[in-house]
Design an enzyme around this catalytic site. Structure first.
Site, PDB file in Angstrom:
ATOM      1  N   ASP A 198     -10.955  -6.286  11.666  1.00  0.00           N
ATOM      2  CA  ASP A 198     -10.827  -7.714  11.915  1.00  0.00           C
ATOM      3  C   ASP A 198     -11.965  -8.222  12.808  1.00  0.00           C
ATOM      4  O   ASP A 198     -12.725  -9.135  12.431  1.00  0.00           O
ATOM      5  CB  ASP A 198      -9.461  -8.031  12.528  1.00  0.00           C
ATOM      6  CG  ASP A 198      -8.982  -6.955  13.515  1.00  0.00           C
ATOM      7  OD1 ASP A 198      -7.769  -6.866  13.765  1.00  0.00           O
ATOM      8  OD2 ASP A 198      -9.847  -6.191  14.031  1.00  0.00           O
ATOM      9  N   ASP A 247       0.443  -9.740   9.259  1.00  0.00           N
ATOM     10  CA  ASP A 247       1.005  -8.391   9.286  1.00  0.00           C
ATOM     11  C   ASP A 247       2.454  -8.439   8.853  1.00  0.00           C
ATOM     12  O   ASP A 247       3.095  -9.493   8.885  1.00  0.00           O
ATOM     13  CB  ASP A 247       0.908  -7.811  10.697  1.00  0.00           C
ATOM     14  CG  ASP A 247      -0.499  -7.319  10.998  1.00  0.00           C
ATOM     15  OD1 ASP A 247      -0.751  -6.934  12.160  1.00  0.00           O
ATOM     16  OD2 ASP A 247      -1.343  -7.311  10.077  1.00  0.00           O
ATOM     17  N   ASP A 260       0.830  -1.213   0.000  1.00  0.00           N
ATOM     18  CA  ASP A 260       0.000   0.000   0.000  1.00  0.00           C
ATOM     19  C   ASP A 260       0.863   1.262   0.000  1.00  0.00           C
ATOM     20  O   ASP A 260       0.330   2.365  -0.107  1.00  0.00           O
ATOM     21  CB  ASP A 260      -0.916   0.005   1.228  1.00  0.00           C
ATOM     22  CG  ASP A 260      -2.390  -0.075   0.858  1.00  0.00           C
ATOM     23  OD1 ASP A 260      -3.245   0.121   1.745  1.00  0.00           O
ATOM     24  OD2 ASP A 260      -2.690  -0.304  -0.331  1.00  0.00           O
TER      25      ASP A 260
END
Lengths: 707, 760
Positions: free
Chosen positions: A314, A216, A150
């Site tokens: 989440d 992550d 990103d």
């Protein structure tokens, strides 16, 4: 029943609780019954206290006192409610068996997309994570690793700020090269919409695996991650999520700055993942924590991917899927190691996000009224969400003693006998229940300390959410910062004010105690309460001293037996003492003549690759004695294969994390915990005071020079 | 003829001057503190209150004093000034060389007044001609109040008495009527006048005595027998004789008046035609009955007569209730006719006027207090007295609230304080430390409601005012400017309360008359096994009304125990021979022919409840530990000179039995127990005595039970739980165990279901 009778009754219940707690720790068929008995008695004491408070003590002489009375009661109601639903949620933690895919025909295994969303994390961290993902013990043709960048989106690369655009482009190119080198799929998207959730959802639209793993950037999976999790997906089609614990390879700022007990004291994660998630799992309520989880794409597609209404997408997604009748599974084995924030403000940023996100879920999704959830699932979500409203209660508990000591407001209408008969048993009962439920994964008073540290900042964040639930935006938690020197955290200001205020409370309270003998009983009780707050506050000063962090990678204990090969081709038997992603400390079983800079090779069993590996390394420190030698090594992989083997050897074995957790998961008696806090609380305030004096002196000298 | 009228006038007016009476009192009778009264320091004083009945006139009063002074005092500068109603009536020099001083002081008749008279002794003491250290310990003298006496010659003096003078006759104090005789036309206890009206009259008279005991006697008038007539009397003289107070015996004449109770028809025997004709409804009158004289010889002395009458028994009862309810001061006539019966006097209304009710706010003015002002340096004290219903029950966490408006003036010295106490327990203190003075409005004090109790309560404001220190040797700052004020607009707010009491409790009975004064129309049955016990019963009923400050529930006297209702509120007067054994079936003791005594030595006397056995446990009554006993000894013996009173809780209240060996002893013992000294010592539920000084035994024999209405179910539950704490705990533990087992089984079942799922 009058107060003395109530006291007798409460004492009787506490005695019974003591006996039941002891019996619940024995390995017997009835231990669960005694556990439930303790919970029921503890809840009875709490309810008794709340009823008494509500029916007999909510009076005031003036409006200001009335306001304080109601605020305090509201805080106590909150605490009691969260405690009670916490008891229900954690009544029967579920321990699932450890499954393996080895009995399944590999051709029937589901395909898996491993997604690693990234937003400007350090490339070295990404590289480690990607290599570990590639080491997963799963048929290679049935899983694909994707890096979701990103930081290098089209929007970023083409933004008007030339410098930033150039940096984005450079990053994109660098990561593309990395992915090409490693054999990982690089993905990016046109725009940065909806933060991490949007990033993942975009990737979901361009991938096709049956299952999705989200990691992550700093979350390094062990090699057996898919082996242990996928079988639960195969077993039950209605399972949408298999969540595993987040294991932190480094201490958070509190553990590092305050306790220096990372290896001895269970961390905050241990409590949540080691106890609470297991309790939630029993009630089919364990939820997605953003990483270290496998999700079924088919079910995820029904809710259009990760939900984006809150910044904790989440948990929100899990709630949506639970409401559709799907199930979650929690596997209690640490198979993903990540990094905790290095600095206190990084820690606060992370916690603020969690608090805001969960509060958004409360306000926007209203889990308590969600008809798709079973009653126990609503309780489970409310338990997890309401915890984050602790700042309101914590601030009230912090300031209420001062309302009485300094301003003389009557915040608590009860005689000393009534306090002993009602309040004290409730506190003791709550403590005994908490110890029984969380004693192994949480030391005494540590939760209070964490709450105190967060409450000031999180309170402001929560107020913003209540004002506008749609407003909070996702902020990435900074990870991997290094601290080159010790310094006082810039967030210390509010705590200095609180400290002064609490000290003032003690002084004024002392004067009140001396001059007003009629209220001495109540003043003594309130001063004890204030003293408790003050002791915790002293501990906070230690946390606010950010300590130098010399290591670039966190180091964890290890016990492997290895063989060392030096430049003379001689073999030495050695034992690992600790290990990190890029180095290790070993004890060689005989004296050595190695020098710093010497090239050696470490040979050891790699659980990740299921074979012996040879890892080149360089000696960075050596200390030889008459019988053995302590050596520091830095791994020095030369080839891609060696890189992967290093990652696999150091971070790919879940048994290391299990062993590490077991070492520090032990109960601690209350008084030992209290004395530990007192011991580590003495010096830091003096350090703060010295720092303050130095700053003042510098400022004074500067002004003098200017004049 | 003139002689006749002269004699008649003499006879009539002679009623206004009953023969003078001599009384001698020890000063300890008028002093609530301890003897001797110590006068300490340079200047000190002690004050006594001497009550004088309004209807009395003092002919002569002399104080005989005994003092002991410190040897350090010098005669020229050490004096005790005696003041009576603020007027100095004598000075006694204190001489260190002659420490013991006897002095007699005459109190001028003109200084006496009806009600309370102040007798104060102010000492000024020095050990040196120069300045004196006022705190020197050798500056003292002591007034021996026991040896000191007040000799009073007094007489009743009321000219043309009217009903308004009735309170004056019966008022407590010197000269007040302490024994009175009620006459009715028969002594039979089945006569409604005797059964129901006499107890009302007895209460009416006792309430006028306020706190002082009143011995009530009953007698009947009998028309003169033939042998009583003198043959030389003509018909007019015989008629005069019959209309005189011939029926009033020597004992009854000790009091200046007597009471006749009966219907018009019954009283026609002794009243004149004119008096009889005046009775056409419920009727009260207080008139002189002229003496009967024959040839200047007084055959029957004049006497004052209170008539309670009506056309029928209902009207007589109405007249008696009027006597009970009326404020004498409003009745300036010698006769009153009660025209309308109405609902009178409802106990709720009477109680409301006498008691403070829960969940209400009262100003000090409502409670009868005026603004309180203290001047000058001294230890001042004001007691705000009020009564709460005997069955006042509050939860332990309840609070009463005082909201005070007060202030103190400028110039207060060190040590000037105000302490506030509730029933002797300190709840607040305040130092007057602002040299400019200070004023407080709505100064709030919380009173734990558990300090309040049924019956009399007192909030004491103890204000110590001190002059500032002079700073000079022998210097002194005058203190007349020092001022403290407490406004009577200050308020007392009571919390909500239920009506619950623990019975039997003779102490509660003595302090409040409970449970015989409960609201509602419940009845009090008085049973007499001998009609001669009516005197004692009437005296006792009157005393109960005094204790309650209100009339009792409807009182009915019964002859014998045929109508005895075990579950009602009862008073039984009897002898051991006349009390059936089954009356005591539920008790640990019996005062019937075969007595059952719970001797203390049969039972464990340990005070601390270290061990609780089935047959006994320790109960504390207001810091006086007493014993509940289980063991007893049956025996046959007489009661001798003593009387025994015992009580047991019933469904509706309490049954109390008073027994003595015979009626005469019983009446005498009732007179003892209704005296000021012994009545206050009533305690436990078993009380034996043989004089008015101290009881022989006071014990708690039976277990106490709760009685009353907790006002709401929640309070009632709390009360039950409070009485049965172990039952509560056991029930709670049982519920917890059951619940835990149920939850455990449910959790286990779910666990098994989950395990089955993953085994599939």
């Amino acid at each position: 029943m009058d107060a003395s009778g109530q006291l007798l009754a409460a004492l009787g219940i506490i005695m019974l609780m003591l006996v039941a707690v002891s019996l619940s720790e024995l390995q017997s068929q009835l231990r669960q019954l005694f556990r439930v008995l303790v919970l029921v008695m503890g809840i009875a004491l709490t309810l008794r206290y709340i009823f008494w408070r509500g029916l007999y003590t909510l009076t005031a002489d003036d409006y200001l006192s009335l306001l304080c009375v109601w605020l305090l009661f509201a805080a106590e109601l909150y605490a009691a409610f969260t405690h009670i639903i916490g008891c229900i949620v954690n009544a029967s933690p579920l321990t699932r068996p450890l499954l393996d895919i080895e009995e399944t025909d590999p051709s029937k295994l589901p395909t898996v997309d491993v997604l690693v969303p990234s937003y400007n994390e350090d490339e070295e961290i990404l590289e480690t994570t990607l290599r570990a993902a590639l080491n997963l013990q799963y048929p290679s043709e049935r899983f694909t690793v994707h890096l979701l960048d990103d930081g290098g989106t089209d929007a970023k690369v083409n933004q008007t700020n030339q410098k930033a655009a150039a940096a984005a482009l450079s990053r994109r190119q660098s990561l593309q090269a990395l992915c090409a080198r490693l054999g990982v799929t690089y993905r990016t998207r046109p725009k940065n919409e909806f933060a991490k959730a949007g990033n993942v959802n975009y990737a979901l639209g361009h991938t096709h695996g049956d299952l999705v793993v989200i990691l992550d950037a700093d979350h390094v999976p062990t090699a057996d991650f898919l082996r242990r999790t996928v079988p639960w997906m195969i077993k039950d089609e209605k399972v949408f999520l298999v969540q595993t614990p987040h294991f932190m390879a480094n201490p958070d700022p509190i553990e590092r700055n305050y306790f220096s007990a990372f290896e001895r004291m269970p961390s905050e994660n241990d409590m949540f993942y080691g106890t609470i998630q297991k309790g939630l799992d029993y009630w089919s309520s364990s939820f997605f924590c953003g990483s270290a989880a496998v999700i079924r794409r088919k079910h995820l597609d029904e809710v259009d991917g990760l939900s984006g209404q809150s910044i904790t997408e989440d948990a929100e997604t899990a709630l949506d899927l639970h409401a559709l009748g799907y199930r979650s599974v929690y596997v209690d084995r640490p198979m993903v190691s990540g990094l905790a924030p290095e600095t206190f403000d990084g820690f606060i940023v992370q916690r603020m996000r969690w608090a805001q996100g969960m509060t958004q879920i409360l306000l926007l999704k209203k889990p308590y009224a969600n008809k798709g959830l079973h009653w126990y699932q609503r309780l489970g979500y409310m338990s997890s969400i309401l915890f984050w409203l602790f700042p309101f209660a914590r601030i009230v508990f912090l300031l209420m003693p001062l309302a009485y000591l300094v301003f003389g407001l009557q915040v608590y209408h009860a005689s000393l006998l009534e306090i002993v008969a009602f309040t004290l048993p409730h506190l003791i009962g709550t403590y005994m229940v908490s110890t029984m439920l969380f004693g192994r994964t949480r030391w005494p008073l540590v939760s209070e300390l964490y709450e105190l540290l967060q409450c000031v900042f999180t309170f402001r964040a929560l107020v913003k959410v209540f004002r506008n639930p749609h407003k909070p935006s996702f902020v990435v938690t900074p990870k991997g910062d290094t601290l080159e020197k010790d310094f006082i955290s810039p967030l210390s200001g509010p705590f200095y004010i609180l400290f002064v205020v609490l000290m003032l409370g003690m002084v004024v309270g002392g004067v009140r105690w001396w001059t007003d003998p009629l209220t001495r009983d109540l003043t003594s009780v309130v001063m004890l309460w204030n003293l408790f707050n003050l002791v915790l506050m002293l501990g906070i000063f230690s946390v606010l001293i950010e300590r130098k962090q010399v290591r670039s990678q966190p180091r964890l204990p290890a016990q492997d037996n290895v063989t060392m090969l030096d430049k003379t081709r001689r073999l030495f038997q050695a034992k690992l003492r600790d290990i990190s992603a890029n180095g290790a400390r070993i004890i060689v079983a005989e004296p050595i003549e190695w020098q710093v800079g010497d090239q050696v090779t470490l040979q050891g069993w790699s659980e990740a690759t299921q074979r012996l590996v040879l890892l080149p390394a360089r000696v960075t420190a050596a200390q030889s004695g008459p019988k053995d030698a302590i050596v520091r090594l830095k791994f020095n992989p030369q080839t891609e294969q060696q890189h992967r083997e290093v990652v696999g050897f150091t971070l790919g074995d879940s048994r290391r994390w299990v062993s590490f957790q077991r070492r520090r998961t032990r109960p601690m008696p209350f008084w030992q915990g209290m004395s530990h806090i007192l011991k580590v609380s003495v010096v830091p305030p003096l350090t703060h005071a010295l720092n303050f004096l130095i700053l003042l002196t510098k400022k004074f000298n500067k002004e003098k020079t200017n004049v | 003829m003139c002689r006749f009228w002269l004699i008649l006038l003499t006879a009539l007016f002679s009623i206004s001057a009953v023969a003078a009476k001599q009384s001698s009192y020890r000063l300890t009778d008028f002093y609530p503190g301890t003897n001797p009264a110590r006068l300490q320091g340079k200047s000190d004083s002690v004050e006594l209150s001497i009550p004088l009945a309004h209807a009395s006139k003092v002919d002569e009063a002399i104080l005989h004093l005994r003092l002991v002074a410190s040897m350090a005092l010098i005669k020229e500068r050490s004096i005790v000034t005696v003041r009576f109603n603020q007027a100095a009536i004598g000075q006694i020099a204190l001489d260190g060389s002659q420490p013991e001083v006897f002095a007699s002081v005459r109190i001028p008749n003109s200084l006496w007044r009806g009600g309370f008279n102040s007798l104060s002794f102010s000492a000024s003491q020095h050990y040196d001609r120069q300045c004196t250290d006022g705190t020197a310990p050798e500056l003292w003298s002591e007034l021996d109040l026991y040896s000191s006496r007040l000799e009073v010659s007094h007489q009743t003096s009321v000219n043309n008495p009217v009903l308004a003078d009735l309170s004056g006759f019966l008022a407590p104090g010197i000269g007040g009527v302490d024994a009175i005789t009620l006459f009715s036309h028969s002594s039979a206890l089945n006569d409604n006048i005797n059964r129901q009206v006499l107890p009302v009259v007895s209460q009416a008279l006792a309430l006028r005595r306020q706190y002082a005991p009143l011995q009530v006697r009953h007698s009947q008038w009998q028309l003169p027998q033939a042998e009583q007539w003198n043959e030389s009397w003509d018909e007019a003289q015989k008629e005069q004789y019959q209309h005189s107070a011939f029926y009033v015996g020597k004992d009854a004449r000790q009091a200046p008046l007597h009471v006749v109770v009966g219907t018009k028809a019954q009283l026609s025997d002794i009243l004149t035609a004119a008096e009889s004709d005046a009775i056409d409804t419920a009727y009260l009158s207080l008139k002189a009955v002229p003496a009967f004289m024959v040839e200047e010889e007084v055959i029957v002395p004049a006497h004052l007569r209170l008539v309670v009458s009506g056309n029928d028994e209902q009207q007589v009862m109405a007249a008696a209730k009027t006597l009970l309810a009326m404020d004498d001061a409003l009745n300036q006539d010698d006769a009153v006719k009660a025209l309308e019966e109405g609902a009178h006097p409802q106990q709720n209304e009477v109680l409301a006027a006498q008691y403070l009710l829960a969940d209400n706010t009262y100003s000090f003015a409502d409670i009868g207090s005026s603004d309180i002002v203290f001047y000058s340096a001294d230890d001042h004290r004001y007691d705000l007295n009020f009564r709460l219903p005997a069955d006042f029950y509050v939860p332990e966490s309840a609070r009463a609230e005082l909201s005070l408006d007060f202030g103190y003036g400028a110039g207060m010295g060190l040590g000037s304080v105000m302490n506030v106490m509730v029933n002797g327990k300190l709840i607040h203190g305040l130092t007057f430390d602002n040299a400019q003075g200070q004023s407080y409005r709505s100064y709030r004090l919380d009173i734990p409601a558990r300090l309040l109790k049924g019956g009399s309560n007192s909030i004491t404001f103890a204000v110590t005012i001190r002059s500032p220190l002079p700073g000079l040797q022998c210097g002194e700052v005058p203190s007349s400017h020092l001022l403290f004020q407490l406004a009577n607009r200050s308020t007392l707010t009571l919390p909500e309360a239920g009506q619950v009491s623990l019975l039997p409790d003779l102490q509660l009975l003595a302090k409040t008359g409970h449970p015989y004064t409960a609201q509602g129309n419940t009845e009090l049955n008085v049973y007499l096994t001998d009609s001669d016990m009516l005197d004692g019963a009437l005296t006792f009923v009157g005393k109960l009304a005094q204790a309650a400050h209100v009339p009792l529930a409807n009182v009915t006297v019964h002859q014998g125990l045929a109508d005895y209702q075990a579950e009602a509120k009862n008073l039984v007067f009897g002898t051991p021979d006349s009390l059936p054994q089954d009356l005591f079936a539920q008790w640990n003791l019996s005062i019937s022919k075969t007595q059952r005594w719970p001797y203390r030595l049969i039972n464990d006397l340990r005070i601390k409840a270290d061990v609780v056995r089935d047959e006994y446990q320790v109960i504390e009554i207001e810091n006086q530990p007493s014993l509940k006993l289980g063991g007893y000894l049956e025996q046959v013996s007489s009661l001798g000179n003593m009387a025994v009173m015992t009580a047991m809780a019933t469904e509706k209240g309490q049954s109390a039995i008073i027994a003595a060996q015979n009626a005469k002893i019983l009446n005498a013992r009732i007179d003892d127990i209704t005296s000021l000294t012994l009545w206050g010592q009533l305690n436990g539920d078993f009380f034996a005595w043989e004089d008015s000084k101290a009881p022989l035994i006071a014990m708690q024999v039976a277990e106490r039970k709760t009685l009353g209405n907790a006002e709401d179910l929640w309070l009632e539950i709390r009360l039950w739980l409070s009485s049965h704490p172990w039952a509560w705990l056991a029930a709670l533990v049982a519920v917890i165990l059951l619940l835990s087992l149920l939850l455990h089984l449910m959790l286990k079942r779910r666990n098994a279901k989950l395990e089955d799922e993953w085994k599939q």
